[in-house]
Design a protein around this motif. Structure first.
Motif, PDB file in Angstrom:
ATOM      1  N   CYS A   6       0.855  -1.194   0.000  1.00  0.00           N
ATOM      2  CA  CYS A   6       0.000   0.000   0.000  1.00  0.00           C
ATOM      3  C   CYS A   6       0.891   1.243   0.000  1.00  0.00           C
ATOM      4  CB  CYS A   6      -0.877  -0.017   1.254  1.00  0.00           C
ATOM      5  SG  CYS A   6      -1.754   1.535   1.522  1.00  0.00           S
ATOM      6  N   ASN A  32       0.083   4.335   0.671  1.00  0.00           N
ATOM      7  CA  ASN A  32      -0.201   5.198   1.847  1.00  0.00           C
ATOM      8  C   ASN A  32       0.575   4.707   3.060  1.00  0.00           C
ATOM      9  OD1 ASN A  32      -2.065   6.563   0.306  1.00  0.00           O
ATOM     10  ND2 ASN A  32      -3.815   5.418   1.100  1.00  0.00           N
ATOM     11  N   CYS A  33       0.470   3.412   3.327  1.00  0.00           N
ATOM     12  CA  CYS A  33       1.129   2.847   4.511  1.00  0.00           C
ATOM     13  C   CYS A  33       2.648   2.869   4.344  1.00  0.00           C
ATOM     14  CB  CYS A  33       0.611   1.431   4.775  1.00  0.00           C
ATOM     15  SG  CYS A  33      -1.123   1.426   5.298  1.00  0.00           S
ATOM     16  N   CYS A  90      -6.039  -2.225   0.910  1.00  0.00           N
ATOM     17  CA  CYS A  90      -5.081  -2.293   2.008  1.00  0.00           C
ATOM     18  C   CYS A  90      -5.834  -2.749   3.263  1.00  0.00           C
ATOM     19  CB  CYS A  90      -4.434  -0.928   2.256  1.00  0.00           C
ATOM     20  SG  CYS A  90      -3.408  -0.912   3.740  1.00  0.00           S
ATOM     21  N   CYS A 144      -5.253   0.550   6.118  1.00  0.00           N
ATOM     22  CA  CYS A 144      -5.856   1.878   5.948  1.00  0.00           C
ATOM     23  C   CYS A 144      -7.070   1.838   5.034  1.00  0.00           C
ATOM     24  CB  CYS A 144      -4.817   2.870   5.430  1.00  0.00           C
ATOM     25  SG  CYS A 144      -4.390   2.643   3.698  1.00  0.00           S
TER      26      CYS A 144
HETATM   27 ZN   LIG Z   1      -2.578   1.192   3.654  1.00  0.00          ZN
END
Ligand SMILES: [Zn+2]
Length: 162
Positions: free
Chosen positions: A113, A115-116, A141, A144
């Motif tokens: 992911c 974002n993570c 994900c 998140c």
């Molecule tokens: Zn994520």
């Protein structure tokens, strides 16, 4: 954090209590001696309160140090781990971090992911519910809940695009 002020206050309280105790034997008058004993008890209680405060501050420091050590370990692990991935365009306008084949070390191909990844957390994208269009595949994900659309023929199940 236990500072010099807390330590100094504790030592001062104990020294004061010691001085009172030392002088008790020389006091003949019972009323005066009782008053000094009360004063001594007060000084002992002050020292006790200071010791408890210092103990609590020490416990907080120990927890804080343990948290920092855990964070350092995580960052060191992450620094090595993040090098195993590269940012890839997956053909839908979205990007993921894909495992580099040359450092896979037996792990199956997978995406992380994005974002993570930016939060220094390794979260493997999972295939999600069937898409609205058969040409697409959804990836989600588990941490998140970011949802990424990728062309059906891309991704870890099929050879990577790009
Ligand atoms: Zn994520």
């Amino acid at each position: 954090m236990i500072g010099p002020a807390e330590l100094s206050a504790g030592i001062t309280s104990l020294r004061f209590a010691f001085d009172i105790a030392k002088g008790l034997k020389d006091i003949a008058d019972a009323t005066e001696r009782n008053a000094k004993i009360m004063e001594l008890q007060g000084a002992i209680m002050d020292a006790q309160a200071g010791a408890i405060e210092a103990q609590q501050a020490h416990a907080t420091d120990v927890r804080h140090i343990a948290d920092l050590e855990a964070e350092i370990t995580h960052l060191k692990t992450w620094d090595g781990e993040k090098e195993r991935y590269e940012l890839k365009a997956i053909g839908s306008g979205a990007f993921v971090y894909a495992l580099k084949p040359d450092v896979a070390a037996g792990e199956p191909s997978h995406w992380l992911c994005p974002n993570c990844y930016q939060k220094r957390e390794k979260r493997i994208l999972q295939a999600d519910a069937p898409p609205m269009y058969a040409d697409d595949r959804y990836w989600k994900c588990p941490a998140c809940c970011a949802r990424i659309t990728a062309p059906f023929m891309s991704g870890p199940i099929f050879p990577l695009v790009g």
